[in-house]
Scaffold this active site. Structure first.
Site, PDB file in Angstrom:
ATOM      1  N   GLU A 173       0.822  -1.230   0.000  1.00 53.31           N
ATOM      2  CA  GLU A 173       0.000   0.000   0.000  1.00 53.31           C
ATOM      3  C   GLU A 173       0.848   1.269   0.000  1.00 53.31           C
ATOM      4  OE1 GLU A 173      -2.996  -0.210   3.099  1.00 53.31           O
ATOM      5  OE2 GLU A 173      -4.073  -1.778   2.028  1.00 53.31           O
ATOM      6  N   GLU A 292      -5.467  -8.269  -0.450  1.00 54.63           N
ATOM      7  CA  GLU A 292      -6.174  -8.007   0.812  1.00 54.63           C
ATOM      8  C   GLU A 292      -7.632  -7.756   0.475  1.00 54.63           C
ATOM      9  OE1 GLU A 292      -4.679  -5.173   3.698  1.00 54.63           O
ATOM     10  OE2 GLU A 292      -2.613  -5.634   3.121  1.00 54.63           O
TER      11      GLU A 292
HETATM   12  O1  AHR Z   1      -5.079  -6.043   6.997  1.00 51.82           O
HETATM   13  C1  AHR Z   1      -4.949  -4.926   7.826  1.00 51.82           C
HETATM   14  C2  AHR Z   1      -4.240  -3.749   7.172  1.00 51.82           C
HETATM   15  O2  AHR Z   1      -5.054  -3.223   6.162  1.00 51.82           O
HETATM   16  C3  AHR Z   1      -2.937  -4.044   6.458  1.00 51.82           C
HETATM   17  O3  AHR Z   1      -1.849  -4.012   7.300  1.00 51.82           O
HETATM   18  C4  AHR Z   1      -2.849  -2.932   5.456  1.00 51.82           C
HETATM   19  O4  AHR Z   1      -2.114  -3.294   4.318  1.00 51.82           O
HETATM   20  C5  AHR Z   1      -4.288  -2.593   5.154  1.00 51.82           C
HETATM   21  O5  AHR Z   1      -4.521  -1.233   5.174  1.00 51.82           O
END
Ligand code: AHR
Length: 511
Positions: A173, A292
């Site tokens: 990210e 994610e």
């Molecule tokens: O999964 C939780 C968090 O969400 C992760 O660390 C991050 O990459 C995202 O913003």
């Protein structure tokens, strides 16, 4: 009662089921590692301190590939802190989650745990505070057979054989201002390009994932992807996507239509990647890694919220975002998995975030039991039954108008067919909050045989759509038999209860 007609044809397939779509995520965050997968002294801990109850649930979940060690955590992490004798490892402040990291669990432990779990490793490198040198060194440490400084150190630390990690994320990210070492698209694109080049000079067989946007609402969404790929196109194989969904102000209809948003997000990133391909006259296609995704209830006032914890003294592995999932969440997760399968021509990797305790399908109490959340069930059944080809599904369904995502089909579906076993699996959701749905499926080019599984998750009698599994009642919500599934010729009919997620598996013969 609402109605839906679904049609498939034997000749119309999307892709072979990418097994890596059923990935998960272990981050050094809250209790995912410590008192999640790893808890020396727990009655279920094995000789390495790995919780056997959590390992067994991970296997039952069917996770295929696990991203590690973050997440936001990785952008401030020195991978060398997690190798060598545990007693010599440094205690560090983890700024991402405002916690103290003692590094008792690191790369070797994760490799050993993954072997026991039967999962592939997807390793993320730090492109926040670090760069090209650390990137190539960790690859040498992990994958080089021996005879060099880093590979010999690995052997000295107990693993003579290389770890042979193929899949690597180039940071996490990096578009997000919250990220340690946040960069502009141009800064990140150049760094990722050079890190990728240096890593591939050590091991040319790596598969590399560049960071896309943290979510599709980012102000830089689109332009970020275009710029990053313009720099990295020839160096990487995948571009990442992240998305978390939640019910807002009781608007269940919109929440249940979250997969419509996921569909649009994926299609927009595919279009952007293909535009860069055309402009740069590149040959290969960039595929997507949805590394994610999940339901996540962000409540900044809660004692397990990152915002609240940031105001508290530094702690080791406190409870962080331990969301408790209900029936509605399970239906949403089933539809998000449907979206991933329906886009499997381009989405080849996906990781539900995270595996245990932190927004996870598995909850585990310190020194106590572990159990399945509601969202465990659609994931586990799809991971085990989605085999062979993903079929192109044409859905003609009654719709619901939602305020956040427009019109959504009341019935959502994905279907796979495994020619080898002769089994077909249908994954179906009814988004209707009040009404059952009558579903008719035309299996073009097939003759339906015996129905070998028909199960449904819905609101248990006497409870409401917020029903959850808890420490006291860990099996309150689960899969129950789905009655009344009828299959004959090329027709299958069934009725889905209101707000439900169902799986039907049957034998089919080619006509
Ligand atoms: O999964 C939780 C968090 O969400 C992760 O660390 C991050 O990459 C995202 O913003």
């Amino acid at each position: 009662m609402s109605r839906a007609r679904i049609s498939i044809d034997r000749d119309f397939t999307i892709s072979e089921v990418p097994r890596r779509l059923f990935g998960s995520f272990v981050e050094h965050m809250g209790r995912c590692v410590y008192t999640g997968i790893y808890e020396p002294g727990h009655p279920e801990a094995d000789e390495q301190g790995f919780r056997k109850d959590v390992l067994a649930l991970t296997q039952e979940l069917g996770a295929t590939v696990i991203r590690y060690p973050g997440g936001n955590f990785v952008s401030g992490y020195n991978w060398e802190d997690g190798i060598g004798p545990v007693a010599d490892r440094p205690r560090r402040l983890d700024g991402a989650w405002h916690t103290v990291e003692n590094n008792a669990f690191g790369l070797h432990e994760f490799v050993d745990w993954s072997k026991k779990a039967g999962t592939e490793i997807m390793e993320a490198i730090n492109l926040g505070t670090r760069g090209v040198e650390a990137a190539r060194e960790i690859v040498e440490y992990a994958n080089h057979p021996g005879g060099t400084y880093w590979s010999d150190l690995r052997a000295k630390n107990g693993h003579k054989e290389p770890f042979d990690i193929k899949l690597w994320c180039l940071g996490n990210e990096m578009d997000g201002p919250w990220q340690i070492g946040h960069k502009t698209a141009h800064e990140y694109g150049r760094l990722a390009q050079e890190a990728a080049k240096a890593m591939r000079l050590v091991d040319p067989t790596l598969e590399l994932v560049a960071c896309g946007s943290s979510n599709s609402g980012m102000p830089t969404f689109g332009e970020w992807e275009r710029t990053v790929l313009t720099h990295t196109y020839e160096e990487v194989d995948y571009l990442s996507l992240h998305a978390y969904y939640q019910e807002q102000e009781g608007d269940a209809e919109s929440f249940l239509a979250s997969a419509v948003d996921m569909d649009h997000f994926i299609e927009a990133v595919v279009a952007t990647a293909d535009a860069v391909r055309a402009k740069g006259r590149h040959k290969k296609h960039i595929n997507l890694s949805f590394d994610e995704w999940n339901v996540w209830y962000s409540r900044p006032g809660d004692p397990d919220s990152p915002e609240y914890l940031a105001t508290q003294p530094w702690q080791q592995h406190p409870r962080v975002i331990e969301d408790k999932y209900n029936v509605t969440d399970a239906v949403v997760v089933g539809t998000l998995l449907n979206s991933l399968l329906r886009h499997s021509d381009r989405v080849k990797i996906a990781n539900q975030a995270q595996l245990v305790n932190v927004i996870a399908p598995i909850l585990a109490e310190p020194n106590g039991p572990a159990w399945r959340q509601t969202i465990f069930h659609p994931f586990a059944l799809m991971a085990s039954l989605a085999k062979g080809q993903v079929m192109r599904t044409e859905i003609l369904s009654d719709t619901v108008e939602t305020s956040r995502f427009g019109a959504a089909d009341l019935v959502d579906a994905s279907i796979t067919w495994d020619e080898e076993s002769g089994k077909m699996a249908l994954f179906l959701a009814n988004r209707g909050l009040e009404e059952a749905a009558q579903v008719q499926v035309r299996l073009g080019g097939f003759d339906a045989g015996e129905v070998t599984k028909a199960e449904v998750l819905h609101v248990p009698s006497g409870l409401d759509r917020f029903a959850k599994n808890t420490l006291e009642l860990p099996r309150q919500v689960g899969m129950r038999p789905l009655d009344g599934v009828a299959a004959a010729g090329d027709q299958l009919t069934l009725t889905l209860p209101a707000l439900s997620w169902a799986v039907v598996e049957l034998s089919v013969a080619k006509k």
